[in-house]
Scaffold this active site. Structure first.
Site, PDB file in Angstrom:
ATOM      1  N   LYS A 173       0.828  -1.206   0.000  1.00 46.75           N
ATOM      2  CA  LYS A 173       0.000   0.000   0.000  1.00 46.75           C
ATOM      3  C   LYS A 173       0.862   1.256   0.000  1.00 46.75           C
ATOM      4  O   LYS A 173       1.934   1.297   0.603  1.00 46.75           O
ATOM      5  CB  LYS A 173      -0.926  -0.018   1.221  1.00 46.75           C
ATOM      6  N   THR A 204      -8.473   8.824   8.712  1.00 49.43           N
ATOM      7  CA  THR A 204      -8.039   7.621   8.009  1.00 49.43           C
ATOM      8  C   THR A 204      -7.761   6.457   8.955  1.00 49.43           C
ATOM      9  O   THR A 204      -7.159   5.462   8.562  1.00 49.43           O
ATOM     10  CB  THR A 204      -6.785   7.919   7.179  1.00 49.43           C
ATOM     11  N   GLY A 206      -8.067   3.123  10.524  1.00 49.76           N
ATOM     12  CA  GLY A 206      -8.714   1.873  10.144  1.00 49.76           C
ATOM     13  C   GLY A 206      -8.837   1.613   8.664  1.00 49.76           C
ATOM     14  O   GLY A 206      -9.478   0.637   8.260  1.00 49.76           O
ATOM     15  N   THR A 207      -8.230   2.440   7.833  1.00 50.35           N
ATOM     16  CA  THR A 207      -8.383   2.238   6.387  1.00 50.35           C
ATOM     17  C   THR A 207      -7.685   0.964   5.908  1.00 50.35           C
ATOM     18  O   THR A 207      -8.126   0.340   4.938  1.00 50.35           O
ATOM     19  CB  THR A 207      -7.861   3.445   5.596  1.00 50.35           C
ATOM     20  N   GLY A 208      -6.585   0.568   6.560  1.00 48.37           N
ATOM     21  CA  GLY A 208      -5.924  -0.677   6.192  1.00 48.37           C
ATOM     22  C   GLY A 208      -6.808  -1.881   6.462  1.00 48.37           C
ATOM     23  O   GLY A 208      -6.876  -2.818   5.653  1.00 48.37           O
ATOM     24  N   CYS A 209      -7.502  -1.859   7.606  1.00 48.72           N
ATOM     25  CA  CYS A 209      -8.450  -2.932   7.937  1.00 48.72           C
ATOM     26  C   CYS A 209      -9.577  -2.977   6.914  1.00 48.72           C
ATOM     27  O   CYS A 209      -9.985  -4.053   6.454  1.00 48.72           O
ATOM     28  CB  CYS A 209      -9.052  -2.695   9.322  1.00 48.72           C
TER      29      CYS A 209
END
Length: 265
Positions: A173, A204, A206-209
């Protein structure tokens, strides 16, 4: 209805972890299930306390899900302990789980460490060889590959190294990049670049989750991996662009995926 299992930690503020995964899965039209690895007292500003699940209880959670409702895909997030990693890997192998997406959560968005070095090594050894995809951000990719990343060529080299060592496809990412948030997928010997502009949004957490859960949801519905990533990228970009602000502590975090994440020994 397709079914997706999230194996991850709980976020008491609801923005990341199990809570973000369930919201994302429901939004993407699949039935969401959860196995909780850890309870955290956290918000967008940081993690105050962590209470890990007992490995025996973790195994009981996994058995209860797999014995009754076989998942069509599995998303794995925060796994803080080495023994917990081994339990998860054992159960995934035992039940023949498929479409496994691993978001290697080594630290919270605030920078708080969530995974020990031993746990990272165990993740590389036990779980990644079972995975369909691993979705590290740039600092996590550096840890997994042992390569310092400065630019696009380094990202490509790191992705190939992780694939070679672990045998799973890799999505690195781009949230830590300066000029864009492009993600790079290495799958079946080919590179796929998913371009996106950096957006001015401090919310932003928690965007990876969310991204990894959306990918798992798409895989469960039968999409190819490149299409699953493309659809998930579109979904999370729309969420970031919406820019909803629900708490006075939401930021400052920057603009991208897993912002300000860094690995701490």
């Amino acid at each position: 209805m397709k079914k997706v299992l999230s194996i991850a930690g709980s976020d008491s503020s609801g923005g990341a972890g199990i809570q973000a995964d369930i919201k994302t899965m429901l939004s993407n039209g699949v039935y969401a299930m959860s196995v909780i690895t850890s309870l955290t007292a956290q918000n967008t500003l940081g993690v105050r306390a962590v209470q890990n699940a007992d490995p025996v209880f973790l195994r009981q959670q996994l058995d209860c899900v797999f014995e009754d409702i076989m998942p069509d895909a599995v998303k794995i997030g925060m796994v803080p302990g080495e023994e917990m990693v081994e339990v998860i890997a054992d159960r995934l192998r035992f039940y023949g789980a498929s479409n496994i997406v691993v978001d290697p959560v080594m630290a919270a968005s605030s920078g708080d460490s969530l995974m020990s070095r031993k746990s990272v090594n165990s993740l590389i050894r036990e779980i990644l060889p079972l995975a369909t995809l691993v979705t590290p951000n740039i600092p996590e990719a550096e840890v997994l590959s042992g390569i310092k990343i400065y630019g696009r060529e380094d990202i490509m080299q790191a992705a190939q190294r992780i694939y070679s060592d672990c045998g799973c496809s890799v999505l690195i990412k781009g949230g830590h990049k300066e000029h864009d948030s492009d993600d790079m997928l290495y799958h079946a010997g080919e590179f796929y670049s998913f371009e996106s502009k950096r957006m001015e949004n401090s919310n932003t957490h928690g965007t990876g989750c969310t991204l990894s859960s959306a990918i798992a949801s798409n895989l469960a519905k039968g999409m190819t991996l490149p299409d699953s990533v493309k659809r998930a990228k579109k979904y999370i970009s729309g969420a970031i662009a919406a820019g909803l602000d629900i708490g006075h502590g939401s930021g400052p975090l920057d603009h991208g995926y897993d912002i300000k994440t860094e690995y701490k020994n």
